[in-house]
Design a protein around this motif. Structure first.
Motif, PDB file in Angstrom:
ATOM      1  N   TRP A  36       0.830  -1.220   0.002  1.00  0.00           N
ATOM      2  CA  TRP A  36      -0.064  -0.080  -0.112  1.00  0.00           C
ATOM      3  C   TRP A  36       0.860   1.251   0.011  1.00  0.00           C
ATOM      4  O   TRP A  36       1.913   1.105   0.727  1.00  0.00           O
ATOM      5  CB  TRP A  36      -1.047  -0.237   1.257  1.00  0.00           C
ATOM      6  N   PHE A  37       0.357   2.243  -0.856  1.00  0.00           N
ATOM      7  CA  PHE A  37       1.164   3.363  -0.872  1.00  0.00           C
ATOM      8  C   PHE A  37       0.080   4.445  -0.650  1.00  0.00           C
ATOM      9  O   PHE A  37      -0.973   4.178  -0.836  1.00  0.00           O
ATOM     10  CB  PHE A  37       1.915   3.753  -2.129  1.00  0.00           C
ATOM     11  N   ARG A  38       0.367   5.692  -0.212  1.00  0.00           N
ATOM     12  CA  ARG A  38      -0.561   6.706  -0.182  1.00  0.00           C
ATOM     13  C   ARG A  38       0.120   8.046  -0.980  1.00  0.00           C
ATOM     14  O   ARG A  38       1.202   8.248  -0.831  1.00  0.00           O
ATOM     15  CB  ARG A  38      -0.998   6.862   1.169  1.00  0.00           C
ATOM     16  N   ARG A  45       3.806  10.628  -3.850  1.00  0.00           N
ATOM     17  CA  ARG A  45       3.324   9.155  -3.131  1.00  0.00           C
ATOM     18  C   ARG A  45       4.390   8.765  -2.042  1.00  0.00           C
ATOM     19  O   ARG A  45       5.708   8.667  -2.493  1.00  0.00           O
ATOM     20  CB  ARG A  45       3.291   8.282  -4.387  1.00  0.00           C
ATOM     21  N   GLU A  46       3.910   8.021  -1.090  1.00  0.00           N
ATOM     22  CA  GLU A  46       4.678   7.233  -0.165  1.00  0.00           C
ATOM     23  C   GLU A  46       4.287   5.903   0.224  1.00  0.00           C
ATOM     24  O   GLU A  46       3.219   5.610   0.140  1.00  0.00           O
ATOM     25  CB  GLU A  46       4.748   8.540   1.121  1.00  0.00           C
ATOM     26  N   PHE A  47       5.203   5.297   0.605  1.00  0.00           N
ATOM     27  CA  PHE A  47       5.006   3.830   0.898  1.00  0.00           C
ATOM     28  C   PHE A  47       4.571   3.864   2.346  1.00  0.00           C
ATOM     29  O   PHE A  47       4.606   4.563   3.387  1.00  0.00           O
ATOM     30  CB  PHE A  47       6.587   3.346   1.201  1.00  0.00           C
ATOM     31  N   VAL A  48       3.562   3.103   2.649  1.00  0.00           N
ATOM     32  CA  VAL A  48       2.846   2.641   3.743  1.00  0.00           C
ATOM     33  C   VAL A  48       3.255   1.422   4.262  1.00  0.00           C
ATOM     34  O   VAL A  48       3.759   1.247   5.616  1.00  0.00           O
ATOM     35  CB  VAL A  48       1.288   2.815   3.457  1.00  0.00           C
ATOM     36  N   TYR A  97      -3.043   3.669  -2.536  1.00  0.00           N
ATOM     37  CA  TYR A  97      -3.046   2.746  -3.846  1.00  0.00           C
ATOM     38  C   TYR A  97      -2.399   1.304  -3.239  1.00  0.00           C
ATOM     39  O   TYR A  97      -1.607   1.464  -2.437  1.00  0.00           O
ATOM     40  CB  TYR A  97      -2.046   3.271  -4.660  1.00  0.00           C
ATOM     41  N   CYS A  98      -2.811   0.360  -4.005  1.00  0.00           N
ATOM     42  CA  CYS A  98      -2.675  -0.968  -3.856  1.00  0.00           C
ATOM     43  C   CYS A  98      -1.995  -1.139  -5.070  1.00  0.00           C
ATOM     44  O   CYS A  98      -2.039  -0.753  -6.044  1.00  0.00           O
ATOM     45  CB  CYS A  98      -3.489  -1.940  -3.812  1.00  0.00           C
ATOM     46  N   TYR A 107       9.968   1.253  -2.506  1.00  0.00           N
ATOM     47  CA  TYR A 107      10.116   2.197  -3.719  1.00  0.00           C
ATOM     48  C   TYR A 107       9.102   1.851  -4.752  1.00  0.00           C
ATOM     49  O   TYR A 107       8.781   0.704  -5.287  1.00  0.00           O
ATOM     50  CB  TYR A 107      11.655   2.005  -4.216  1.00  0.00           C
ATOM     51  N   ASP A 108       8.493   2.875  -4.924  1.00  0.00           N
ATOM     52  CA  ASP A 108       7.169   2.751  -5.774  1.00  0.00           C
ATOM     53  C   ASP A 108       7.521   2.191  -7.232  1.00  0.00           C
ATOM     54  O   ASP A 108       6.693   1.659  -8.013  1.00  0.00           O
ATOM     55  CB  ASP A 108       6.359   3.844  -5.914  1.00  0.00           C
ATOM     56  N   HIS A 109       8.801   2.725  -7.548  1.00  0.00           N
ATOM     57  CA  HIS A 109       9.028   2.149  -9.049  1.00  0.00           C
ATOM     58  C   HIS A 109       9.516   0.805  -9.099  1.00  0.00           C
ATOM     59  O   HIS A 109       9.646   0.318 -10.235  1.00  0.00           O
ATOM     60  CB  HIS A 109      10.295   3.176  -9.411  1.00  0.00           C
ATOM     61  N   ARG A 110       9.490   0.045  -8.158  1.00  0.00           N
ATOM     62  CA  ARG A 110       9.643  -1.376  -8.241  1.00  0.00           C
ATOM     63  C   ARG A 110       8.328  -2.045  -8.075  1.00  0.00           C
ATOM     64  O   ARG A 110       8.329  -3.381  -8.392  1.00  0.00           O
ATOM     65  CB  ARG A 110      10.114  -1.846  -6.881  1.00  0.00           C
ATOM     66  N   TYR A 111       7.085  -1.446  -8.316  1.00  0.00           N
ATOM     67  CA  TYR A 111       5.955  -1.969  -8.462  1.00  0.00           C
ATOM     68  C   TYR A 111       5.380  -2.056  -9.652  1.00  0.00           C
ATOM     69  O   TYR A 111       5.241  -1.029 -10.294  1.00  0.00           O
ATOM     70  CB  TYR A 111       5.088  -1.390  -7.344  1.00  0.00           C
TER      71      TYR A 111
END
Length: 124
Positions: A36-38, A45-48, A97-98, A107-111
């Motif tokens: 989950w990110f927000r 956007r940050e990691f949750v 976000y899921c 890190y969001d770029h890994r998703y």
């Protein structure tokens, strides 16, 4: 390919709780790390939180530990990942976000796959 659909957001009062859900399509749900990110207005956007394929390992953002009670869990039989949030504060207002990845990361770029997001608003 994984399609993710979040739900469970809404408008709540400070101190309330919410449980977000993310349903995934596809037969390979258990092959992915889920997170989950927000993203709050005007902010990055940050990691949750993230959870491993089997659910045996979880990881939470350092900035969120202790500030409010959060818990990520998953049910591979139902292709669902949850984010339980307690004692919400106005600063937790964001689109949540899921996301799915083949590796555990903050890190969001890994998703590789993302849902459309669900709005959480905590009013004071």
């Amino acid at each position: 390919q994984v399609q993710l659909i979040e739900s469970g957001g809404g408008l709540v009062q400070a101190g309330d709780s919410l449980r977000l859900s993310c349903v995934a399509s596809g037969r390979t749900f258990s092959s992915y790390v889920l997170a989950w990110f927000r993203q709050a207005p005007g902010k990055e956007r940050e990691f949750v939180a993230a959870i491993s394929r089997t659910g045996s390992t979880t990881n939470y953002a350092d900035s969120l530990k202790g500030r409010f009670t959060i818990s990520i869990s998953r049910d591979n039989a139902k292709n669902i990942v949850y984010l339980q949030m307690n004692d919400l504060k106005p600063e937790d207002t964001a689109v949540y976000y899921c996301a799915a990845s083949l590796s555990m990361s903050a890190y969001d770029h890994r998703y590789d796959f993302w849902g459309q997001g669900t709005q959480v608003t905590a009013s004071s």
